[in-house]
Motif scaffolding. Structure first.
Motif, PDB file in Angstrom:
ATOM      1  N   PRO A  26       3.881 -10.917  22.119  1.00 38.90           N
ATOM      2  CA  PRO A  26       4.949 -11.886  21.832  1.00 38.90           C
ATOM      3  C   PRO A  26       5.756 -11.466  20.600  1.00 38.90           C
ATOM      4  N   ALA A  27       7.048 -11.737  20.641  1.00 40.64           N
ATOM      5  CA  ALA A  27       7.951 -11.348  19.558  1.00 40.64           C
ATOM      6  C   ALA A  27       7.478 -11.860  18.205  1.00 40.64           C
ATOM      7  N   GLU A  28       6.952 -13.076  18.168  1.00 40.85           N
ATOM      8  CA  GLU A  28       6.504 -13.652  16.907  1.00 40.85           C
ATOM      9  C   GLU A  28       5.321 -12.875  16.328  1.00 40.85           C
ATOM     10  N   GLN A  29       4.427 -12.427  17.202  1.00 47.72           N
ATOM     11  CA  GLN A  29       3.276 -11.653  16.738  1.00 47.72           C
ATOM     12  C   GLN A  29       3.692 -10.257  16.287  1.00 47.72           C
ATOM     13  N   LEU A  30       4.625  -9.653  17.005  1.00 52.50           N
ATOM     14  CA  LEU A  30       5.140  -8.342  16.610  1.00 52.50           C
ATOM     15  C   LEU A  30       5.846  -8.440  15.257  1.00 52.50           C
ATOM     16  N   GLN A  31       6.632  -9.488  15.084  1.00 57.08           N
ATOM     17  CA  GLN A  31       7.328  -9.715  13.819  1.00 57.08           C
ATOM     18  C   GLN A  31       6.328  -9.889  12.679  1.00 57.08           C
ATOM     19  N   ALA A  32       5.269 -10.642  12.904  1.00 54.42           N
ATOM     20  CA  ALA A  32       4.246 -10.854  11.874  1.00 54.42           C
ATOM     21  C   ALA A  32       3.566  -9.539  11.509  1.00 54.42           C
ATOM     22  N   LEU A  33       3.272  -8.719  12.513  1.00 51.54           N
ATOM     23  CA  LEU A  33       2.608  -7.439  12.281  1.00 51.54           C
ATOM     24  C   LEU A  33       3.499  -6.471  11.505  1.00 51.54           C
ATOM     25  N   VAL A  34       4.758  -6.343  11.923  1.00 56.23           N
ATOM     26  CA  VAL A  34       5.678  -5.433  11.236  1.00 56.23           C
ATOM     27  C   VAL A  34       5.940  -5.917   9.811  1.00 56.23           C
ATOM     28  N   THR A  35       6.086  -7.217   9.635  1.00 53.70           N
ATOM     29  CA  THR A  35       6.299  -7.773   8.298  1.00 53.70           C
ATOM     30  C   THR A  35       5.111  -7.480   7.392  1.00 53.70           C
ATOM     31  N   ALA A  36       3.910  -7.722   7.886  1.00 51.72           N
ATOM     32  CA  ALA A  36       2.712  -7.481   7.082  1.00 51.72           C
ATOM     33  C   ALA A  36       2.570  -6.004   6.737  1.00 51.72           C
ATOM     34  N   ALA A  37       2.788  -5.119   7.715  1.00 56.17           N
ATOM     35  CA  ALA A  37       2.674  -3.676   7.463  1.00 56.17           C
ATOM     36  C   ALA A  37       3.738  -3.216   6.470  1.00 56.17           C
ATOM     37  N   THR A  38       4.931  -3.753   6.566  1.00 63.19           N
ATOM     38  CA  THR A  38       6.013  -3.399   5.646  1.00 63.19           C
ATOM     39  C   THR A  38       5.670  -3.832   4.227  1.00 63.19           C
ATOM     40  N   ARG A  39       5.200  -5.052   4.081  1.00 58.91           N
ATOM     41  CA  ARG A  39       4.844  -5.568   2.758  1.00 58.91           C
ATOM     42  C   ARG A  39       3.669  -4.801   2.166  1.00 58.91           C
ATOM     43  N   LEU A  40       2.681  -4.462   3.016  1.00 58.95           N
ATOM     44  CA  LEU A  40       1.526  -3.694   2.562  1.00 58.95           C
ATOM     45  C   LEU A  40       1.956  -2.322   2.074  1.00 58.95           C
ATOM     46  N   TYR A  41       2.803  -1.645   2.837  1.00 56.75           N
ATOM     47  CA  TYR A  41       3.274  -0.314   2.438  1.00 56.75           C
ATOM     48  C   TYR A  41       4.033  -0.385   1.111  1.00 56.75           C
ATOM     49  N   ALA A  42       4.935  -1.353   0.994  1.00 53.43           N
ATOM     50  CA  ALA A  42       5.723  -1.485  -0.238  1.00 53.43           C
ATOM     51  C   ALA A  42       4.821  -1.782  -1.439  1.00 53.43           C
ATOM     52  N   ALA A  43       3.872  -2.700  -1.265  1.00 57.85           N
ATOM     53  CA  ALA A  43       2.977  -3.057  -2.368  1.00 57.85           C
ATOM     54  C   ALA A  43       2.079  -1.894  -2.764  1.00 57.85           C
ATOM     55  N   ALA A  44       1.595  -1.133  -1.794  1.00 58.25           N
ATOM     56  CA  ALA A  44       0.695  -0.020  -2.076  1.00 58.25           C
ATOM     57  C   ALA A  44       1.402   1.132  -2.782  1.00 58.25           C
ATOM     58  N   ASN A  45       2.710   1.235  -2.592  1.00 57.65           N
ATOM     59  CA  ASN A  45       3.447   2.363  -3.157  1.00 57.65           C
ATOM     60  C   ASN A  45       4.300   2.007  -4.370  1.00 57.65           C
ATOM     61  N   GLU A  46       4.410   0.734  -4.674  1.00 60.45           N
ATOM     62  CA  GLU A  46       5.201   0.302  -5.832  1.00 60.45           C
ATOM     63  C   GLU A  46       4.617   0.905  -7.105  1.00 60.45           C
ATOM     64  N   GLY A  47       5.395   1.691  -7.780  1.00 60.49           N
ATOM     65  CA  GLY A  47       4.968   2.282  -9.045  1.00 60.49           C
ATOM     66  C   GLY A  47       4.006   3.443  -8.904  1.00 60.49           C
ATOM     67  N   ALA A  48       3.713   3.862  -7.698  1.00 59.97           N
ATOM     68  CA  ALA A  48       2.788   4.984  -7.492  1.00 59.97           C
ATOM     69  C   ALA A  48       3.441   6.296  -7.927  1.00 59.97           C
ATOM     70  N   ALA A  49       2.630   7.235  -8.337  1.00 56.73           N
ATOM     71  CA  ALA A  49       3.152   8.542  -8.732  1.00 56.73           C
ATOM     72  C   ALA A  49       3.789   9.260  -7.550  1.00 56.73           C
ATOM     73  N   HIS A  50       3.219   9.083  -6.371  1.00 55.09           N
ATOM     74  CA  HIS A  50       3.744   9.704  -5.158  1.00 55.09           C
ATOM     75  C   HIS A  50       3.597   8.709  -4.011  1.00 55.09           C
ATOM     76  N   ALA A  51       4.677   8.510  -3.256  1.00 57.48           N
ATOM     77  CA  ALA A  51       4.610   7.601  -2.112  1.00 57.48           C
ATOM     78  C   ALA A  51       3.738   8.210  -1.030  1.00 57.48           C
ATOM     79  N   SER A  52       2.925   7.375  -0.404  1.00 55.31           N
ATOM     80  CA  SER A  52       2.093   7.859   0.696  1.00 55.31           C
ATOM     81  C   SER A  52       2.956   8.027   1.943  1.00 55.31           C
ATOM     82  N   GLU A  53       2.559   8.940   2.792  1.00 55.32           N
ATOM     83  CA  GLU A  53       3.271   9.169   4.052  1.00 55.32           C
ATOM     84  C   GLU A  53       3.123   7.920   4.915  1.00 55.32           C
ATOM     85  N   PRO A  54       4.230   7.317   5.359  1.00 61.94           N
ATOM     86  CA  PRO A  54       4.128   6.054   6.083  1.00 61.94           C
ATOM     87  C   PRO A  54       3.753   6.181   7.555  1.00 61.94           C
ATOM     88  N   LEU A  55       3.925   7.365   8.138  1.00 63.76           N
ATOM     89  CA  LEU A  55       3.698   7.514   9.574  1.00 63.76           C
ATOM     90  C   LEU A  55       2.759   8.665   9.887  1.00 63.76           C
TER      91      LEU A  55
END
Length: 93
Positions: A26-55
């Motif tokens: 369902p679109a709502e579940q896909l949206q929740a998953l992409v939102t969570a993954a996006t926020r997790l990636y941004a939070a994990a890499n904020e201020g990091a010396a090197h950004a992790s490979e996202p894919l």
């Protein structure tokens, strides 16, 4: 849920795709998953010396561009906006 559950989630998603069942999410579940993954990636890499490979290599260039275009449209951004953000690194250094 712990971080050890994430590989199982990724495997389940890969299985849905392999079985041609991605459209069943369902679109709502896909949206929740992409939102969570996006926020997790941004939070994990904020201020990091090197950004992790996202894919992983299993995500094609087309997959990456489809998602990139959808993310830009979702936030009413255009390629010019992207160019400005692209030159602004959020990674410390």
């Amino acid at each position: 849920m712990s971080t050890s559950d994430i590989p199982a989630l990724a495997e389940h998603i890969d299985q849905l795709i392999a079985e041609g069942r991605a459209h069943e999410v369902p679109a709502e579940q896909l949206q929740a998953l992409v939102t969570a993954a996006t926020r997790l990636y941004a939070a994990a890499n904020e201020g990091a010396a090197h950004a992790s490979e996202p894919l992983r290599d299993s995500a094609s260039t087309t997959d990456a561009v489809v998602l990139t275009c959808a993310l830009l449209k979702a936030r009413d951004l255009n390629p010019f906006d992207l160019a400005l953000w692209f030159s602004r690194s959020r990674v410390a250094g």
